[in-house]
Design a protein around this motif. Structure first.
Motif, PDB file in Angstrom:
ATOM      1  N   THR A   1     -10.986   9.624   5.320  1.00  0.00           N
ATOM      2  CA  THR A   1     -11.172  10.929   5.968  1.00  0.00           C
ATOM      3  C   THR A   1     -10.641  10.892   7.394  1.00  0.00           C
ATOM      4  O   THR A   1     -10.364   9.834   7.945  1.00  0.00           O
ATOM      5  CB  THR A   1     -12.675  11.324   6.042  1.00  0.00           C
ATOM      6  OG1 THR A   1     -13.365  10.342   6.812  1.00  0.00           O
ATOM      7  CG2 THR A   1     -13.301  11.462   4.666  1.00  0.00           C
ATOM      8  N   GLY A   2     -10.535  12.056   7.973  1.00  0.00           N
ATOM      9  CA  GLY A   2     -10.259  12.205   9.399  1.00  0.00           C
ATOM     10  C   GLY A   2      -9.004  11.542   9.903  1.00  0.00           C
ATOM     11  O   GLY A   2      -7.970  11.518   9.244  1.00  0.00           O
ATOM     12  N   VAL A   3      -9.135  10.985  11.102  1.00  0.00           N
ATOM     13  CA  VAL A   3      -7.999  10.376  11.782  1.00  0.00           C
ATOM     14  C   VAL A   3      -7.427   9.214  10.978  1.00  0.00           C
ATOM     15  O   VAL A   3      -6.204   9.073  10.872  1.00  0.00           O
ATOM     16  CB  VAL A   3      -8.408   9.907  13.197  1.00  0.00           C
ATOM     17  CG1 VAL A   3      -7.293   9.132  13.865  1.00  0.00           C
ATOM     18  CG2 VAL A   3      -8.801  11.102  14.054  1.00  0.00           C
ATOM     19  N   GLY A   4      -8.296   8.382  10.404  1.00  0.00           N
ATOM     20  CA  GLY A   4      -7.812   7.250   9.608  1.00  0.00           C
ATOM     21  C   GLY A   4      -6.947   7.705   8.450  1.00  0.00           C
ATOM     22  O   GLY A   4      -5.897   7.109   8.174  1.00  0.00           O
ATOM     23  N   PHE A   5      -7.359   8.759   7.766  1.00  0.00           N
ATOM     24  CA  PHE A   5      -6.581   9.301   6.648  1.00  0.00           C
ATOM     25  C   PHE A   5      -5.217   9.782   7.144  1.00  0.00           C
ATOM     26  O   PHE A   5      -4.188   9.492   6.531  1.00  0.00           O
ATOM     27  CB  PHE A   5      -7.345  10.450   5.978  1.00  0.00           C
ATOM     28  CG  PHE A   5      -6.632  11.042   4.798  1.00  0.00           C
ATOM     29  CD1 PHE A   5      -6.809  10.515   3.530  1.00  0.00           C
ATOM     30  CD2 PHE A   5      -5.777  12.125   4.953  1.00  0.00           C
ATOM     31  CE1 PHE A   5      -6.148  11.063   2.428  1.00  0.00           C
ATOM     32  CE2 PHE A   5      -5.116  12.678   3.868  1.00  0.00           C
ATOM     33  CZ  PHE A   5      -5.304  12.140   2.596  1.00  0.00           C
ATOM     34  N   GLN A   6      -5.202  10.510   8.260  1.00  0.00           N
ATOM     35  CA  GLN A   6      -3.939  11.054   8.778  1.00  0.00           C
ATOM     36  C   GLN A   6      -2.990   9.952   9.243  1.00  0.00           C
ATOM     37  O   GLN A   6      -1.782  10.046   9.041  1.00  0.00           O
ATOM     38  CB  GLN A   6      -4.223  12.050   9.915  1.00  0.00           C
ATOM     39  CG  GLN A   6      -4.944  13.303   9.454  1.00  0.00           C
ATOM     40  CD  GLN A   6      -4.213  14.052   8.357  1.00  0.00           C
ATOM     41  OE1 GLN A   6      -2.981  14.159   8.357  1.00  0.00           O
ATOM     42  NE2 GLN A   6      -4.961  14.564   7.393  1.00  0.00           N
ATOM     43  N   ILE A   7      -3.540   8.913   9.852  1.00  0.00           N
ATOM     44  CA  ILE A   7      -2.702   7.781  10.272  1.00  0.00           C
ATOM     45  C   ILE A   7      -2.104   7.090   9.052  1.00  0.00           C
ATOM     46  O   ILE A   7      -0.898   6.812   9.008  1.00  0.00           O
ATOM     47  CB  ILE A   7      -3.516   6.788  11.123  1.00  0.00           C
ATOM     48  CG1 ILE A   7      -3.844   7.412  12.477  1.00  0.00           C
ATOM     49  CG2 ILE A   7      -2.762   5.461  11.289  1.00  0.00           C
ATOM     50  CD1 ILE A   7      -4.843   6.625  13.296  1.00  0.00           C
ATOM     51  N   ALA A   8      -2.938   6.815   8.054  1.00  0.00           N
ATOM     52  CA  ALA A   8      -2.454   6.162   6.843  1.00  0.00           C
ATOM     53  C   ALA A   8      -1.395   7.012   6.151  1.00  0.00           C
ATOM     54  O   ALA A   8      -0.372   6.498   5.695  1.00  0.00           O
ATOM     55  CB  ALA A   8      -3.621   5.889   5.897  1.00  0.00           C
ATOM     56  N   LYS A   9      -1.617   8.316   6.085  1.00  0.00           N
ATOM     57  CA  LYS A   9      -0.651   9.226   5.450  1.00  0.00           C
ATOM     58  C   LYS A   9       0.678   9.225   6.204  1.00  0.00           C
ATOM     59  O   LYS A   9       1.744   9.152   5.596  1.00  0.00           O
ATOM     60  CB  LYS A   9      -1.214  10.639   5.359  1.00  0.00           C
ATOM     61  CG  LYS A   9      -0.290  11.599   4.641  1.00  0.00           C
ATOM     62  CD  LYS A   9      -0.982  12.888   4.317  1.00  0.00           C
ATOM     63  CE  LYS A   9      -0.129  13.896   3.591  1.00  0.00           C
ATOM     64  NZ  LYS A   9       1.206  13.553   3.242  1.00  0.00           N
ATOM     65  N   ALA A  10       0.616   9.288   7.530  1.00  0.00           N
ATOM     66  CA  ALA A  10       1.843   9.291   8.328  1.00  0.00           C
ATOM     67  C   ALA A  10       2.625   7.991   8.133  1.00  0.00           C
ATOM     68  O   ALA A  10       3.856   8.020   7.997  1.00  0.00           O
ATOM     69  CB  ALA A  10       1.510   9.497   9.804  1.00  0.00           C
ATOM     70  N   LEU A  11       1.935   6.871   8.114  1.00  0.00           N
ATOM     71  CA  LEU A  11       2.610   5.594   7.892  1.00  0.00           C
ATOM     72  C   LEU A  11       3.248   5.552   6.507  1.00  0.00           C
ATOM     73  O   LEU A  11       4.410   5.141   6.361  1.00  0.00           O
ATOM     74  CB  LEU A  11       1.624   4.442   8.061  1.00  0.00           C
ATOM     75  CG  LEU A  11       1.139   4.182   9.489  1.00  0.00           C
ATOM     76  CD1 LEU A  11      -0.041   3.220   9.488  1.00  0.00           C
ATOM     77  CD2 LEU A  11       2.269   3.652  10.355  1.00  0.00           C
ATOM     78  N   ALA A  12       2.499   5.964   5.484  1.00  0.00           N
ATOM     79  CA  ALA A  12       3.026   5.969   4.114  1.00  0.00           C
ATOM     80  C   ALA A  12       4.212   6.923   3.989  1.00  0.00           C
ATOM     81  O   ALA A  12       5.206   6.603   3.334  1.00  0.00           O
ATOM     82  CB  ALA A  12       1.923   6.336   3.129  1.00  0.00           C
ATOM     83  N   ASP A  13       4.110   8.084   4.622  1.00  0.00           N
ATOM     84  CA  ASP A  13       5.197   9.066   4.579  1.00  0.00           C
ATOM     85  C   ASP A  13       6.473   8.538   5.222  1.00  0.00           C
ATOM     86  O   ASP A  13       7.568   9.014   4.929  1.00  0.00           O
ATOM     87  CB  ASP A  13       4.787  10.368   5.269  1.00  0.00           C
ATOM     88  CG  ASP A  13       3.788  11.188   4.467  1.00  0.00           C
ATOM     89  OD1 ASP A  13       3.562  10.883   3.273  1.00  0.00           O
ATOM     90  OD2 ASP A  13       3.218  12.144   5.051  1.00  0.00           O
ATOM     91  N   ASN A  14       6.326   7.561   6.112  1.00  0.00           N
ATOM     92  CA  ASN A  14       7.485   6.967   6.780  1.00  0.00           C
ATOM     93  C   ASN A  14       7.931   5.661   6.134  1.00  0.00           C
ATOM     94  O   ASN A  14       8.691   4.903   6.724  1.00  0.00           O
ATOM     95  CB  ASN A  14       7.180   6.765   8.266  1.00  0.00           C
ATOM     96  CG  ASN A  14       7.288   8.066   9.034  1.00  0.00           C
ATOM     97  OD1 ASN A  14       8.378   8.556   9.272  1.00  0.00           O
ATOM     98  ND2 ASN A  14       6.158   8.652   9.379  1.00  0.00           N
ATOM     99  N   GLY A  15       7.440   5.396   4.908  1.00  0.00           N
ATOM    100  CA  GLY A  15       7.928   4.273   4.131  1.00  0.00           C
ATOM    101  C   GLY A  15       7.216   2.946   4.330  1.00  0.00           C
ATOM    102  O   GLY A  15       7.649   1.936   3.790  1.00  0.00           O
ATOM    103  N   TYR A  16       6.145   2.939   5.103  1.00  0.00           N
ATOM    104  CA  TYR A  16       5.408   1.691   5.317  1.00  0.00           C
ATOM    105  C   TYR A  16       4.473   1.408   4.149  1.00  0.00           C
ATOM    106  O   TYR A  16       3.941   2.325   3.531  1.00  0.00           O
ATOM    107  CB  TYR A  16       4.571   1.765   6.595  1.00  0.00           C
ATOM    108  CG  TYR A  16       5.396   1.766   7.852  1.00  0.00           C
ATOM    109  CD1 TYR A  16       5.805   0.580   8.432  1.00  0.00           C
ATOM    110  CD2 TYR A  16       5.772   2.963   8.453  1.00  0.00           C
ATOM    111  CE1 TYR A  16       6.562   0.574   9.585  1.00  0.00           C
ATOM    112  CE2 TYR A  16       6.533   2.974   9.604  1.00  0.00           C
ATOM    113  CZ  TYR A  16       6.926   1.783  10.172  1.00  0.00           C
ATOM    114  OH  TYR A  16       7.679   1.792  11.301  1.00  0.00           O
ATOM    115  N   THR A  17       4.251   0.130   3.869  1.00  0.00           N
ATOM    116  CA  THR A  17       3.201  -0.275   2.952  1.00  0.00           C
ATOM    117  C   THR A  17       1.913  -0.256   3.760  1.00  0.00           C
ATOM    118  O   THR A  17       1.840  -0.891   4.815  1.00  0.00           O
ATOM    119  CB  THR A  17       3.449  -1.681   2.390  1.00  0.00           C
ATOM    120  OG1 THR A  17       4.685  -1.670   1.665  1.00  0.00           O
ATOM    121  CG2 THR A  17       2.313  -2.120   1.473  1.00  0.00           C
TER     122      THR A  17
END
Length: 65
Positions: free
Chosen positions: A7-23
């Motif tokens: 949830t929250g900030v952690g979810f958005q950070i994880a999503k942004a990293l994944a969207d940019n191709g990071y594992t």
């Protein structure tokens, strides 16, 4: 590795990293919620059961269990 990423900030950070191709390893106390977040985020994400207040949980996560 992002802890509390369901949830929250952690979810958005994880999503942004994944969207940019990071594992991205998503750390959760509740693995079922973690797996749901992995499905919602997609990309190269993996759920990792982890309670950052529990030394045994941290050791298990480091060892890949």
């Amino acid at each position: 590795m992002v802890s509390g990423a369901n949830t929250g900030v952690g979810f958005q950070i994880a999503k942004a990293l994944a969207d940019n191709g990071y594992t991205v390893y998503l750390g959760f106390r509740n693995l079922k919620k973690g797996e749901a977040a992995v499905a919602a985020i997609g990309g190269l994400t993996k759920a990792l059961q982890l309670d950052i207040t529990d030394n045994d949980s941290i050791k298990a996560a480091v060892n890949g269990h």
